[in-house]
Design a protein around this motif. Structure first.
Motif, PDB file in Angstrom:
ATOM      1  N   TRP A 108     -10.875   7.034   8.912  1.00 59.14           N
ATOM      2  CA  TRP A 108     -11.131   6.299  10.155  1.00 59.14           C
ATOM      3  C   TRP A 108     -11.950   7.123  11.156  1.00 59.14           C
ATOM      4  O   TRP A 108     -12.686   6.578  11.938  1.00 59.14           O
ATOM      5  CB  TRP A 108      -9.828   5.879  10.814  1.00 59.14           C
ATOM      6  CG  TRP A 108      -9.060   4.824  10.061  1.00 59.14           C
ATOM      7  CD1 TRP A 108      -9.445   4.164   8.923  1.00 59.14           C
ATOM      8  CD2 TRP A 108      -7.779   4.318  10.379  1.00 59.14           C
ATOM      9  NE1 TRP A 108      -8.485   3.282   8.528  1.00 59.14           N
ATOM     10  CE2 TRP A 108      -7.431   3.347   9.401  1.00 59.14           C
ATOM     11  CE3 TRP A 108      -6.873   4.586  11.395  1.00 59.14           C
ATOM     12  CZ2 TRP A 108      -6.241   2.648   9.439  1.00 59.14           C
ATOM     13  CZ3 TRP A 108      -5.687   3.902  11.418  1.00 59.14           C
ATOM     14  CH2 TRP A 108      -5.376   2.932  10.445  1.00 59.14           C
ATOM     15  N   THR A 110       0.860  -1.173   0.000  1.00 64.83           N
ATOM     16  CA  THR A 110       0.000   0.000   0.000  1.00 64.83           C
ATOM     17  C   THR A 110       0.898   1.225   0.000  1.00 64.83           C
ATOM     18  O   THR A 110       1.798   1.330   0.848  1.00 64.83           O
ATOM     19  CB  THR A 110      -0.906   0.020   1.260  1.00 64.83           C
ATOM     20  OG1 THR A 110      -1.702  -1.170   1.260  1.00 64.83           O
ATOM     21  CG2 THR A 110      -1.799   1.229   1.292  1.00 64.83           C
ATOM     22  N   SER A 111       0.652   2.137  -0.930  1.00 65.34           N
ATOM     23  CA  SER A 111       1.480   3.343  -0.995  1.00 65.34           C
ATOM     24  C   SER A 111       1.175   4.236   0.207  1.00 65.34           C
ATOM     25  O   SER A 111       0.098   4.153   0.808  1.00 65.34           O
ATOM     26  CB  SER A 111       1.198   4.119  -2.283  1.00 65.34           C
ATOM     27  OG  SER A 111      -0.103   4.687  -2.243  1.00 65.34           O
ATOM     28  N   ALA A 112       2.124   5.086   0.540  1.00 66.16           N
ATOM     29  CA  ALA A 112       1.945   6.010   1.662  1.00 66.16           C
ATOM     30  C   ALA A 112       0.750   6.919   1.404  1.00 66.16           C
ATOM     31  O   ALA A 112      -0.048   7.193   2.312  1.00 66.16           O
ATOM     32  CB  ALA A 112       3.209   6.823   1.892  1.00 66.16           C
ATOM     33  N   LYS A 113       0.590   7.365   0.164  1.00 62.91           N
ATOM     34  CA  LYS A 113      -0.526   8.251  -0.189  1.00 62.91           C
ATOM     35  C   LYS A 113      -1.869   7.553   0.042  1.00 62.91           C
ATOM     36  O   LYS A 113      -2.788   8.123   0.636  1.00 62.91           O
ATOM     37  CB  LYS A 113      -0.394   8.679  -1.649  1.00 62.91           C
ATOM     38  CG  LYS A 113      -1.382   9.717  -2.086  1.00 62.91           C
ATOM     39  CD  LYS A 113      -1.093  10.160  -3.517  1.00 62.91           C
ATOM     40  CE  LYS A 113      -2.050  11.250  -3.928  1.00 62.91           C
ATOM     41  NZ  LYS A 113      -1.760  11.760  -5.272  1.00 62.91           N
ATOM     42  N   LYS A 114      -1.972   6.308  -0.405  1.00 60.17           N
ATOM     43  CA  LYS A 114      -3.219   5.552  -0.232  1.00 60.17           C
ATOM     44  C   LYS A 114      -3.474   5.281   1.257  1.00 60.17           C
ATOM     45  O   LYS A 114      -4.606   5.382   1.725  1.00 60.17           O
ATOM     46  CB  LYS A 114      -3.153   4.230  -0.996  1.00 60.17           C
ATOM     47  CG  LYS A 114      -4.450   3.448  -0.934  1.00 60.17           C
ATOM     48  CD  LYS A 114      -4.393   2.179  -1.774  1.00 60.17           C
ATOM     49  CE  LYS A 114      -5.684   1.405  -1.624  1.00 60.17           C
ATOM     50  NZ  LYS A 114      -5.634   0.109  -2.284  1.00 60.17           N
ATOM     51  N   LEU A 115      -2.429   4.940   1.992  1.00 60.35           N
ATOM     52  CA  LEU A 115      -2.575   4.679   3.420  1.00 60.35           C
ATOM     53  C   LEU A 115      -3.058   5.923   4.157  1.00 60.35           C
ATOM     54  O   LEU A 115      -3.970   5.851   4.989  1.00 60.35           O
ATOM     55  CB  LEU A 115      -1.252   4.188   4.018  1.00 60.35           C
ATOM     56  CG  LEU A 115      -1.258   3.836   5.493  1.00 60.35           C
ATOM     57  CD1 LEU A 115      -2.264   2.730   5.786  1.00 60.35           C
ATOM     58  CD2 LEU A 115       0.134   3.414   5.947  1.00 60.35           C
ATOM     59  N   LYS A 116      -2.479   7.083   3.833  1.00 63.34           N
ATOM     60  CA  LYS A 116      -2.922   8.338   4.458  1.00 63.34           C
ATOM     61  C   LYS A 116      -4.385   8.601   4.156  1.00 63.34           C
ATOM     62  O   LYS A 116      -5.143   9.039   5.024  1.00 63.34           O
ATOM     63  CB  LYS A 116      -2.065   9.504   3.972  1.00 63.34           C
ATOM     64  CG  LYS A 116      -0.685   9.554   4.568  1.00 63.34           C
ATOM     65  CD  LYS A 116       0.099  10.740   4.027  1.00 63.34           C
ATOM     66  CE  LYS A 116       1.502  10.768   4.559  1.00 63.34           C
ATOM     67  NZ  LYS A 116       2.281  11.906   4.016  1.00 63.34           N
ATOM     68  N   SER A 117      -4.789   8.330   2.921  1.00 62.13           N
ATOM     69  CA  SER A 117      -6.184   8.525   2.528  1.00 62.13           C
ATOM     70  C   SER A 117      -7.104   7.609   3.332  1.00 62.13           C
ATOM     71  O   SER A 117      -8.158   8.032   3.815  1.00 62.13           O
ATOM     72  CB  SER A 117      -6.334   8.254   1.035  1.00 62.13           C
ATOM     73  OG  SER A 117      -7.680   8.293   0.655  1.00 62.13           O
ATOM     74  N   GLU A 118      -6.715   6.359   3.479  1.00 59.71           N
ATOM     75  CA  GLU A 118      -7.517   5.402   4.254  1.00 59.71           C
ATOM     76  C   GLU A 118      -7.595   5.818   5.719  1.00 59.71           C
ATOM     77  O   GLU A 118      -8.655   5.756   6.339  1.00 59.71           O
ATOM     78  CB  GLU A 118      -6.935   4.006   4.132  1.00 59.71           C
ATOM     79  CG  GLU A 118      -7.114   3.378   2.767  1.00 59.71           C
ATOM     80  CD  GLU A 118      -6.468   2.018   2.646  1.00 59.71           C
ATOM     81  OE1 GLU A 118      -6.152   1.398   3.677  1.00 59.71           O
ATOM     82  OE2 GLU A 118      -6.259   1.561   1.499  1.00 59.71           O
ATOM     83  N   ILE A 119      -6.494   6.257   6.282  1.00 58.41           N
ATOM     84  CA  ILE A 119      -6.456   6.658   7.688  1.00 58.41           C
ATOM     85  C   ILE A 119      -7.357   7.857   7.924  1.00 58.41           C
ATOM     86  O   ILE A 119      -8.050   7.940   8.949  1.00 58.41           O
ATOM     87  CB  ILE A 119      -5.005   6.956   8.136  1.00 58.41           C
ATOM     88  CG1 ILE A 119      -4.204   5.651   8.198  1.00 58.41           C
ATOM     89  CG2 ILE A 119      -4.977   7.669   9.481  1.00 58.41           C
ATOM     90  CD1 ILE A 119      -2.720   5.834   8.433  1.00 58.41           C
ATOM     91  N   SER A 120      -7.379   8.793   6.969  1.00 58.24           N
ATOM     92  CA  SER A 120      -8.220   9.988   7.138  1.00 58.24           C
ATOM     93  C   SER A 120      -9.707   9.633   7.220  1.00 58.24           C
ATOM     94  O   SER A 120     -10.496  10.390   7.763  1.00 58.24           O
ATOM     95  CB  SER A 120      -7.978  10.979   6.001  1.00 58.24           C
ATOM     96  OG  SER A 120      -8.488  10.473   4.784  1.00 58.24           O
TER      97      SER A 120
END
Length: 80
Positions: free
Chosen positions: A79, A67-77
Motif C-alpha cells: 500500500w 484471506t490468510s494473515a500472511k497474504k493480508l500482510k503482504s498486500e498491506i506492505s
C-alpha cells in the motif's frame, strides 16, 4: 441560525484564536464529545445476529472465502 451558519461562525472565531490553551481545550472537547456520541449510538448485537455471523464465517472458511494473515500482510506492505 441554522447549523451551517453556526459552523461557519465557529470556524471564523476559531481561526482568530491566538491562545493555544483554548485551542487545546476545544480539541479535547471535540474528541471527547465525538467519542461520547459514537458510544451512545452503539447498540449491542443480538444473539441471533451473532450466531448468524459465526455460521457465515464458518461457511466462508469451509469454502475458501477468506484471506490468510500472511497474504493480508503482504498486500498491506504494497500500500505504501
Amino acid at each position: 441560525m441554522n447549523i451551517e451558519t453556526r459552523k461557519l461562525t465557529f470556524i471564523q472565531e476559531f481561526v482568530r484564536l491566538q491562545n493555544e490553551e483554548i485551542i487545546i481545550g476545544l480539541e479535547k472537547l471535540l474528541h471527547k464529545r465525538k467519542a461520547e456520541l459514537i458510544e451512545s449510538e452503539m447498540k449491542p448485537m443480538s444473539m441471533e445476529k451473532f450466531n448468524s455471523d459465526i455460521e457465515q464465517s464458518l461457511e466462508d472458511s469451509k469454502n475458501g472465502r477468506f484471506t490468510s494473515a500472511k497474504k493480508l500482510k503482504s498486500e498491506i506492505s504494497k500500500w505504501s
